[in-house]
Each structure stands twice: as C-alpha cells, then as structure tokens.
Motif scaffolding. Structure first.
Motif, short mmCIF file in Angstrom:
data_model
loop_
_atom_site.label_atom_id
_atom_site.label_comp_id
_atom_site.label_asym_id
_atom_site.label_seq_id
_atom_site.Cartn_x
_atom_site.Cartn_y
_atom_site.Cartn_z
N GLU A 89 0.98 -1.31 0.25
CA GLU A 89 0.04 0.24 -0.24
C GLU A 89 0.88 1.24 -0.09
O GLU A 89 1.91 1.42 0.83
N ARG A 98 -3.93 -7.65 0.65
CA ARG A 98 -4.61 -7.52 -0.48
C ARG A 98 -3.60 -6.79 -1.55
O ARG A 98 -2.62 -5.94 -1.05
N ASP A 114 -2.06 -0.59 -4.15
CA ASP A 114 -1.57 0.57 -5.20
C ASP A 114 -0.07 0.64 -5.38
O ASP A 114 0.12 1.74 -5.93
N ASP A 139 -6.74 4.29 2.51
CA ASP A 139 -7.46 5.38 1.72
C ASP A 139 -8.85 4.55 1.38
O ASP A 139 -8.66 3.54 0.40
N ILE A 140 -9.96 4.78 2.31
CA ILE A 140 -11.20 4.13 1.99
C ILE A 140 -12.07 5.16 1.74
O ILE A 140 -12.65 6.01 2.23
N GLY A 141 -13.05 4.72 0.47
CA GLY A 141 -13.99 5.76 -0.01
C GLY A 141 -13.34 7.20 -0.09
O GLY A 141 -14.12 8.02 -0.10
N ILE A 154 -13.62 -1.46 3.61
CA ILE A 154 -13.26 -1.26 2.19
C ILE A 154 -14.45 -1.66 1.61
O ILE A 154 -14.83 -0.88 0.56
N ALA A 155 -15.04 -2.79 1.68
CA ALA A 155 -16.21 -3.51 1.01
C ALA A 155 -17.44 -2.39 1.24
O ALA A 155 -18.17 -2.25 0.21
N ALA A 166 -17.36 0.53 1.71
CA ALA A 166 -17.20 1.96 1.02
C ALA A 166 -17.38 1.75 -0.43
O ALA A 166 -17.57 2.81 -1.34
N GLU A 167 -17.47 0.57 -0.92
CA GLU A 167 -17.33 0.59 -2.55
C GLU A 167 -18.87 0.66 -3.17
O GLU A 167 -19.58 0.37 -2.62
#
Ligand code: MN
Length: 310
Positions: free
Chosen positions: A82, A103, A106, A211-213, A306-307, A309-310
């Motif tokens: 990340e 995961r 980026d 960084d979430i949403g 994270i899920a 916020a998607e």
C-alpha cells in the motif's frame, strides 16, 4: 553489484521487521550479484528486539524516505504493498520486488518485478516457503525469527487469516527448534513488555493508514493478554486517538484493543464513525464495542470497511 534495500511497512510490527531481516539473508545466500540490506521504517517492537538479540542478528538500518537521485535506489517491499504504508518518496525508488500477504493494493512498478503475495497468515510464512523452494534449511536462528513472526501475526495460529500452510510450516519450524509453536508464541507475546505502554503508544505502535472511500482512515491494533487494565484507561485512549487522528489528517480512526486470551477485540472509533458503523455493523459508543472473535485487522476490519465503501 547493486545494493537492494529490503523494508517492511511503516510502524513496523514483528512480521514487518523479521520479513526484511530474514528475506535479506536468504537473498544474500542465493544471489551473489547483489547485496541485500535489511531496513526498517520505525522503532523495533519489544519482542522483535529480544528475538534479534537472542539470535545475534543486527538491528536493521532505519530508512524512511527515498530522495531523488540519478540512479534510482532499488528496494524490495515486505509485508505491504500500500502506498500509504510505504517509504516517503517511493516514486524516487525502483521497486524491484514485493513479498507480502495482504490485498494487492496500489504500489506500482515501471519495470517487471518479483511479486510474491500469498493469502497466508504472515509474510514470514511466505519466506519460510521460499526457503523450501530454494532447498535451503533455515538456521536455528532464522527458524526462530520466522516462527516468532508467524506466531505474532497469526495470534498463535488463532486468527482467521491462519491457513493450513501456516500450520504445517509452524509445526516444521517448531520441530526444528524443539519448541511447541503455540507455547513459543505465547512467550514471544509476553516478551513484548505487556501493558507498559502509554495510551499514545497503544494507539500509534501498530497503526496503518488506508484510503477508504476517498478518505484517510487509520486502523490501529493493540494486542494484550489482559484487556482489563487497558480498558480502565478508556478516556485517555480516546483522547490519544483523537490527537493522533487530528495530527495525521485522518477522517476516522479505529482502534482494536485485542485480547488474545479472550479472543476478541474492544473496538473504539474517533472522527466520523459512519464508515466503521457501516462496515462492522456496530453502533459506536465511547466505551467501545466488544467484538468476540475479531483478531485480524486485515480480514475482519479493513476488508469489510473497504467493501462497505465501494
Ligand atoms: Mn504481516
């Protein structure tokens, strides 16, 4: 011969340090064309300091930022991929490899790179597997450090991130050093210097930014063998959380006080609670919310946030 710096994430935990130390040793053993140098982005956790001392391994060099240079510094990242957890100025470095168990996030590379990421309990499990693939038996000291990091990252194999590969390799390393993995793991946890931390240290010693949403969210985890004396300092902890959140520009800060004996976490939230409430299906209260069975920040907290916020 080029120098390649091997470094784990910011606010290093035992796995971040040990993965850099032991992978550098393995790489130096199999690749004589380069020199691999273990680094760290921050202070050593207590249990890591003790294990390194006991094994006669040097403390890794401090490396927190990469400056622009004509020839880019080469780095291998361990235990993270990340951007928010990596070296400042990472764009000035050439990332030649990543060894991880999170995961895929980026960090990007300009050139083809080694990228080894397995959904196992610790980065040190991945490295122990690399020893097997290379046909090299870790030394007793290497086995001790690998097993120590596997045990802290998997909460002595109790975290839901634990896989059959972790169990098999933990048994094998335990057999090699003549220790039961869980008994050894409990010793490593206790050697951390349990509960000698200030509320500010409880918040910041193991905290990761996500960084979430589109918003910066900090998720900290403080593991203890007895949550009671920690919870008696709830007011001070909430204040330390809010100080950290404001100082670091976070929208939300989630802190897990994880009791590894009772196998669950007391969850505290400061800042905007909406993302935590949606992701974890809780109603945030100042005294915190007890979530039985929650041991893994990655799988049971970061992933659902994270899920959601998607
Ligand atoms: Mn890890």
């Amino acid at each position: 011969m080029s120098k390649i710096y091997v470094v784990g994430h910011k606010n290093p935990d035992n796995d971040a340090i040990m993965s850099a130390v032991i992978f550098s040793q393995l790489a130096n053993a199999v690749d004589s064309d380069n020199e691999y140098v273990a680094c760290r982005q921050g202070g050593l956790p207590g249990e890591t300091r003790k294990l390194l001392e006991q094994c006669g391994f040097a403390e890794p060099e401090l490396l927190t930022r990469v400056e622009p240079a004509d020839e880019k510094v080469k780095v291998i990242l361990t235990d993270h991929n990340e951007l928010s957890q990596t070296l400042d100025g990472i764009e000035n470095a050439e990332v030649v490899g990543i060894i991880d168990h999170h995961r895929i996030a980026d960090v990007t590379t300009a050139q083809p790179a080694m990228f080894i990421c397995m959904p196992w309990g610790s980065s040190c499990t991945v490295i122990a597997r690399l020893f097997e693939i290379e046909g090299i038996e870790p030394t007793r000291e290497q086995a001790t450090c690998l097993l120590g990091a596997m045990m802290t990252d998997t909460v002595m194999l109790k975290s839901p991130t634990t896989t059959d590969v972790d169990r098999r390799i933990a048994k094998k390393l335990g057999d090699q050093i003549g220790r039961d993995p869980v008994t050894f793991g409990a010793e490593v946890f206790r050697s951390r210097g349990a509960d000698g931390f200030t509320p500010a240290q409880m918040v910041s010693r193991d905290i990761k930014r996500f960084d979430i949403g589109g918003k910066p969210v900090f998720i900290g985890q403080y593991e203890t063998v007895n949550k009671q004396p920690v919870l008696e300092q709830t007011d001070e902890i909430l204040k330390a959380m809010e100080d950290y959140r404001v100082a670091n520009g976070g929208a939300t800060l989630v802190l897990l006080v994880t009791d590894i004996i009772e196998e669950g976490s007391q969850v505290f939230v400061t800042g905007d609670p909406a993302i935590a409430e949606r992701g974890l299906h809780i109603t945030v209260t100042p005294e915190g919310v007890w979530m039985p069975g929650v041991l893994s920040r990655k799988k049971q907290v970061a992933a659902p946030l994270i899920a959601a916020a998607e």
